[in-house]
Design an enzyme around this catalytic site. Structure first.
Site, PDB file in Angstrom:
ATOM      1  N   ILE A 431       0.849  -1.196   0.000  1.00 39.45           N
ATOM      2  CA  ILE A 431       0.000   0.000   0.000  1.00 39.45           C
ATOM      3  C   ILE A 431       0.884   1.245   0.000  1.00 39.45           C
ATOM      4  O   ILE A 431       0.388   2.351   0.131  1.00 39.45           O
ATOM      5  CB  ILE A 431      -0.952   0.006   1.216  1.00 39.45           C
ATOM      6  CG1 ILE A 431      -0.179  -0.259   2.502  1.00 39.45           C
ATOM      7  CG2 ILE A 431      -2.058  -1.000   1.036  1.00 39.45           C
ATOM      8  CD1 ILE A 431      -1.032  -0.212   3.760  1.00 39.45           C
ATOM      9  N   HIS A 432       2.176   1.063  -0.139  1.00 38.15           N
ATOM     10  CA  HIS A 432       3.138   2.175  -0.096  1.00 38.15           C
ATOM     11  C   HIS A 432       3.992   2.169  -1.357  1.00 38.15           C
ATOM     12  O   HIS A 432       4.841   1.292  -1.526  1.00 38.15           O
ATOM     13  CB  HIS A 432       4.070   2.035   1.115  1.00 38.15           C
ATOM     14  CG  HIS A 432       3.362   2.069   2.445  1.00 38.15           C
ATOM     15  ND1 HIS A 432       3.934   1.599   3.600  1.00 38.15           N
ATOM     16  CD2 HIS A 432       2.142   2.543   2.801  1.00 38.15           C
ATOM     17  CE1 HIS A 432       3.084   1.766   4.619  1.00 38.15           C
ATOM     18  NE2 HIS A 432       1.994   2.337   4.149  1.00 38.15           N
TER      19      HIS A 432
END
Ligand SMILES: Cc1cc2nc3c(=O)[nH]c(=O)nc-3n(C[C@H](O)[C@H](O)[C@H](O)COP(=O)(O)OP(=O)(O)OC[C@H]3O[C@@H](n4cnc5c(N)ncnc54)[C@H](O)[C@@H]3O)c2cc1C
Length: 496
Positions: A431-432
C-alpha cells in the site's frame, strides 16, 4: 469559486493561476498552502467526492467507489505485487489507516547526499514535518486499543522485542474500524477533513471526476492541460485548462504515467520503489473480535528499518479474501473468524520498478523486481512474525503462500528464515509506493530539481509520493505532506 466540488456541465475552458492535478496527500497540501497565500488555485481530481456521511459501510462497495480499479491493481514481475491506491477526492488518505511517521533521520541525510538535494535533511525538514503533523493532529489513540493491538504488545513483551505505539491522523476517532473504506464520522483527519476544506475556504476551486489526459508543452512551458470531466448526468465533457503553473500530484504511479504520456521522460517512471509486504492470518484459541477494534496501533520495530511487523485492518470482507487465497487449506477458518487476526511483515524494499503508459490502456503498466535483499527480509520477517503470533497464543498461522499448509508452532514457522520463499506461490501486496520521479540536482538520476520543478521546464512542478527519493521503511504520508509543503513554499518564495 465554490465551497464544495464543482461539476462541469459542458465543454469548458478554465483559466487559472495554479492547476493542481490530484487531491491526495501531496496535492491537497499544495492547494491549501497556495490558496492560503492568496493564489488562484484549481484542484482537479479524477475520482469522486464522497463525503463522510455518504461513505459505504461494506468492503465491496467501499473498494469500488474509493479504491483505484476497485482494488485490482498489480505491479507485474516474476512475483506480481498487488498494490492499492485511493481514487477519490483526498486520494489515499481517504482509505488509509492514517498512521503518521517520520522517515528515519539517517535516510534523509543519505538521500540528500545521494541525489544532491539542496537544503534537505532532518534539520531542514523538521518544521515541515511538525506543521504537517499538526494539520492532521498526529497523535496517539488513548487505550484500550483492543485485542488486535494487545497481541503485538504481548508478543513483543514475551520475546523481548521493541514495540512502538503508532500515532494517527485523528481527532475524536470513535473506532468504527472503517478507515479503509472511508471514515464515516470525519474523525480520521484525511485530506477531505483538513487540507481540502482549508483550500476551498481560501477560494480554491475543486473539480471532481475530472481526468487529466494531456499536458501540452510549448518549449519549456506547459501552456494547456486537457481533461475529461463527468457531469451529474453521467455525460462527459472536455475541459481545457489554461494555467500559469501546474503541480502534478497524481501519486507515484499516475504522475510518471501522465508525464511520460506527454513526452516528459527523463528519469521519470524508472525508479519506482515500494514496501513489499507479506501477510499472515493467525488463529487464536480465544476470541479476538478484531473487526470490533481499531486496527493494531503498535508495531514490532525491533528489526527496523529492514523489516517492520504489524497488524492489518480486519473486516470480514478482507478476511474472506485472505481465506479465498487458498480455499483448501484455510476454509475451516471461516467459522473461526472471530478468533482470527491479520498481521504483516513489511520489507523496506530495495528493488526498483518502472511505470509506463501504454496507448489504449486506461491504467499504466507497472512492474517491480524484488531484490535478493527484499526476499531475504520477507523470509526473515515472516518467520519473526510467526514467532510473535505463537508467543501471543496463536494456534495456527497461515502465510499468504498458495498451497502452504500453515504453521502450528514457533519451531515450524521459521521455515523461510534461511531458505527462499517460493517466488511463484507467494502473494505479495503493498500500500506504499514512491520514488518514481526523485528530486535533486544530480541530472543523471533526478526528474525534478530539489524543490519539485521538473528539470528542463519552467512551470511544471511535482509534489506527491513520486518525490520521496527512496523507500522510507515507515508509513509515507507525513513525509509526502512535509515534502509537498516544502515544494509549495519554495514555489511561493520563487526558489525554483
Ligand atoms: C489501504 C491503504 C492504507 C494506507 N495506510 C497508510 C498509513 O496508515 N499511513 C501512511 O502514511 N500511508 C498509508 N498509505 C499510503 C498513503 O495513503 C499514500 O502514500 C498517500 O496517500 C500518497 O499520496 P499522494 O499525494 O502521492 O497520492 P494519492 O493520495 O494517491 O493521490 C493522488 C490522487 O491523484 C488522482 N489522480 C491520478 N491521476 C489523475 C489524473 N490523470 N487526473 C486527475 N486526478 C488524478 C488520484 O485519483 C488520487 O486521488 C496507505 C495507502 C493505502 C492504499
Amino acid at each position: 469559486v465554490s465551497s464544495g466540488p464543482h461539476r462541469i456541465e459542458r465543454d469548458t475552458i478554465i483559466e487559472c493561476g495554479t492547476l493542481v492535478i490530484g487531491s491526495g496527500a501531496g496535492g491537497a497540501t499544495v492547494a491549501a498552502r497556495l490558496a492560503e497565500a492568496g493564489h488562484d488555485v484549481v484542484i482537479v481530481e479524477e475520482g469522486p467526492y464522497v463525503d463522510h456521511a455518504g461513505v459505504p459501510d461494506q468492503v465491496p462497495e467501499g473498494m469500488s467507489r474509493l479504491w483505484r480499479g476497485g482494488g485490482l491493481t498489480v505491479a507485474l514481475g516474476r512475483t506480481p505485487i498487488a498494490y492499492a491506491e485511493g481514487r477519490c477526492v483526498g486520494g489515499g488518505t481517504e482509505i488509509n489507516s492514517a498512521i503518521m511517521q517520520r522517515a528515519p533521520e539517517t535516510l534523509l541525510e543519505d538521500w540528500a547526499r545521494t541525489y544532491q538535494i539542496t537544503d534537505y535533511g532532518p534539520t531542514q525538514l523538521r518544521s515541515y514535518y511538525d506543521r504537517s503533523a499538526a494539520i492532521v493532529n498526529a497523535s496517539l489513540t488513548p487505550p484500550p486499543l483492543g485485542a488486535a493491538s494487545d497481541i503485538l504488545q504481548d508478543a513483543g513483551a514475551r520475546l523481548g522485542w521493541k514495540i512502538s505505539p503508532l500515532e494517527r491522523a485523528q481527532r475524536y476517532c470513535v473506532g468504527t474500524n472503517l478507515c479503509s473504506i472511508g471514515c464515516p464520522t470525519g474523525g480520521k483527519q484525511s485530506m477531505t477533513a483538513t487540507q481540502i476544506p482549508a483550500a476551498l475556504a481560501r477560494g480554491a476551486r475543486l473539480i471532481a471526476e475530472c481526468n487529466v489526459r494531456r499536458l501540452v508543452l510549448k518549449g519549456s512551458r506547459v501552456t494547456r492541460v486537457d481533461a475529461i470531466a463527468r457531469a451529474w448526468d453521467g455525460l462527459r465533457h472536455r475541459v481545457r485548462f489554461r494555467p500559469r503553473d501546474v503541480f502534478v500530484c497524481a501519486g507515484a504511479v499516475h504522475t510518471p504515467a501522465l508525464l511520460r504520456r506527454n513526452g516528459v521522460r527523463r528519469n521519470v517512471g524508472n525508479t519506482l520503489r515500494l514496501h513489499p509486504t507479506l501477510k499472515v492470518v493467525a488463529r487464536f484459541a480465544r476470541e479476538i473480535n478484531a473487526q470490533r477494534s481499531r486496527l493494531p496501533l503498535n508495531a514490532i520495530t525491533e528489526f527496523m528499518p529492514d523489516q517492520r511487523l504489524g497488524g492489518s485492518v480486519f473486516l470480514p470482507g478482507y478476511f474472506g479474501m485472505s481465506v479465498a487465497e487458498d480455499w483448501e487449506n484455510r476454509r475451516w477458518l471461516l467459522e473461526e473468524w472471530r478468533n482470527c487476526g491479520m498481521y504483516y511483515a513489511m520489507a523496506r524494499g530495495s528493488g526498483t520498478g518502472t511505470v509506463r503508459s501504454v496507448p489504449g490502456l486506461a491504467e499504466p503498466l507497472v512492474s517491480y523486481a524484488l531484490s535478493p535483499v527484499d526476499w531475504n527480509n520477507l523470509g526473515l520477517g515472516v518467520a519473526r512474525l510467526g514467532q510473535a503470533m505463537f508467543a501471543a497464543g496463536a494456534t495456527h498461522v497461515y502465510p499468504s503462500i498458495v498451497g502452504h499448509p500453515g504453521w502450528t508452532s514457533a519451531e515450524t514457522c521459521t521455515e523461510f528464515a534461511d531458505r527462499p520463499l517460493p517466488a511463484s506461490r507467494t502473494n505479495l501486496m503493498t500500500i506504499h509506493l514512491f520514488s518514481s520521479c526523485p528530486p535533486g540536482e544530480d541530472l543523471s538520476r533526478c526528474a525534478t530539481n530539489s524543490f519539485g520543478r521538473v528539470h528542463g521546464t519552467e512551470n511544471l512542478f511535482l509534489a506527491d509520493a513520486s518525490q520521496v527519493p527512496e523507500a522510507p521503511g515507515v508509513n509515507p504520508q507525513l513525509t509526502i505532506m512535509a515534502m509537498a509543503l516544502r515544494n509549495a513554499e519554495a514555489f511561493l518564495a520563487g526558489v525554483h
